[in-house]
Design an enzyme around this catalytic site. Structure first.
Site, mmCIF file in Angstrom:
data_model
loop_
_atom_site.group_PDB
_atom_site.id
_atom_site.type_symbol
_atom_site.label_atom_id
_atom_site.label_comp_id
_atom_site.label_asym_id
_atom_site.label_seq_id
_atom_site.Cartn_x
_atom_site.Cartn_y
_atom_site.Cartn_z
ATOM 1 N N GLU A 38 0.863 -1.187 0.000
ATOM 2 C CA GLU A 38 0.000 0.000 0.000
ATOM 3 C C GLU A 38 0.906 1.246 0.000
ATOM 4 O O GLU A 38 1.947 1.251 0.686
ATOM 5 C CB GLU A 38 -0.819 -0.073 1.308
ATOM 6 C CG GLU A 38 -1.741 1.079 1.593
ATOM 7 C CD GLU A 38 -2.426 0.909 2.977
ATOM 8 O OE1 GLU A 38 -2.021 0.026 3.773
ATOM 9 O OE2 GLU A 38 -3.380 1.667 3.250
ATOM 10 N N LYS A 108 -9.658 1.846 -1.465
ATOM 11 C CA LYS A 108 -9.836 1.182 -0.155
ATOM 12 C C LYS A 108 -11.207 1.516 0.449
ATOM 13 O O LYS A 108 -11.534 2.694 0.645
ATOM 14 C CB LYS A 108 -8.702 1.641 0.766
ATOM 15 C CG LYS A 108 -8.567 0.881 2.072
ATOM 16 C CD LYS A 108 -7.314 1.385 2.811
ATOM 17 C CE LYS A 108 -6.994 0.614 4.062
ATOM 18 N NZ LYS A 108 -5.750 1.115 4.708
ATOM 19 N N CYS A 141 -4.932 -3.560 2.817
ATOM 20 C CA CYS A 141 -4.607 -3.572 4.246
ATOM 21 C C CYS A 141 -5.814 -3.804 5.151
ATOM 22 O O CYS A 141 -6.352 -4.883 5.184
ATOM 23 C CB CYS A 141 -3.849 -2.287 4.604
ATOM 24 S SG CYS A 141 -2.851 -2.522 6.100
ATOM 25 N N VAL A 168 0.084 -2.284 10.711
ATOM 26 C CA VAL A 168 0.723 -1.846 11.955
ATOM 27 C C VAL A 168 0.288 -2.727 13.127
ATOM 28 O O VAL A 168 0.815 -2.598 14.224
ATOM 29 C CB VAL A 168 0.413 -0.353 12.253
ATOM 30 C CG1 VAL A 168 1.073 0.539 11.227
ATOM 31 C CG2 VAL A 168 -1.083 -0.088 12.310
#
Ligand code: ACM
Length: 265
Positions: A38, A108, A141, A168
């Site tokens: 990404e 997204k 993601c 993350v």
């Protein structure tokens, strides 16, 4: 079909260097499908909408040119993230390109954390791209947190899901094993590594890019903190067969009439 990922360590705002990193890692690799992270060209941790807007492009910009060059050089279909501009909106998007052609963009649908301050949520339906006799779907993601994304792509016929990421949190890789198993679809999660400290935010990206098989097996797993590239040969015909055994077909025996929300799905 030879599919793989490039796990890079983008430097915020240094597009040329970020392109170079991809080229260096790839060398003379040839493949059928290559997935990049990404926002691999720009970095992730913006501090204002204006900053993100200043790096936005349409599908005729430098990121498109770069991905087209990559497709040409590798013979592969390439999927990679970029900031897409349309009118007054910018989207956290991924582009799919083949030799000389932009096949489309995916915007997204599920924005994570402060992405909501910069980006508009995706406004186009999930879609399948027919490339190299294979059906490829794209999600980005945090979309993995919403099983409907993967499921919808699978029901639309996806055999491989290209999954550019800037993860993350540490949960995705395990979850992809189940997502792939219960949909009998392959997935290539291309994550980044490194740390970005910008404004009030301090993100360490978790690496661990992964190629996951239709039966939940992990075919490739990248380190958490090193640049990495890997490719595996997969036989996509396994993803066309939704029979778990003689009695269970995972798609045909869905009981949609009993599922909550089924009237909207
Ligand atoms: C993310 O969706 N990049 C966490």
């Amino acid at each position: 079909m030879k599919v793989g990922y490039i796990q890079t360590s983008p430097i915020f705002g240094e597009t040329a260097q970020n392109f170079k990193q991809v080229e260096n890692l790839l060398g003379n690799t040839k493949a059928d499908l290559i997935v990049l992270p990404e926002l691999f060209a720009t970095g992730y941790t913006f501090v204002s909408k204006e900053e993100a807007e200043s790096m936005a492009e349409n599908t005729k910009g430098e990121t498109t040119n770069f991905l087209m060059r990559l497709a040409e050089k590798t013979d592969a279909v390439v999927v990679g993230g970029f900031i897409e501009k349309e009118g007054n909106h910018i989207f956290n998007s991924s582009m799919i390109v083949s030799k000389g052609e932009v096949l489309g963009t995916y915007r997204k649908l599920h924005l994570y954390y402060k992405e909501k301050l910069w980006f508009s949520p995706g406004n186009k339906p999930l879609k399948i791209y027919e490339v190299k006799n294979t059906k490829v779907g794209i999600m980005i993601c945090f979309d993995w947190f919403f099983p409907e994304t993967f499921r919808t792509l699978a029901l639309l016929g996806a055999e491989i899901i290209a999954h550019p990421a800037n993860l993350v949190l540490p949960y995705c890789q395990k979850a992809m094993e189940t997502r792939c198993l219960i949909n009998r679809v392959f997935a290539v999660t291309s994550n980044r590594i490194g740390n970005e400290v910008r404004g009030e935010d301090n993100f360490t990206f978790t690496g661990g890019s992964q190629i996951t098989s239709y039966n939940g097996e992990v075919l490739s797993s990248a380190p958490k903190d090193k640049q990495h590239i890997d490719f595996v040969e997969i036989d996509v015909k396994h993803a066309r067969d939704k029979n778990l055994n003689y009695y269970n077909n995972l798609f045909e025996e869905r009981r949609v009439e009993f599922y909550y929300d089924s009237d909207k799905s």
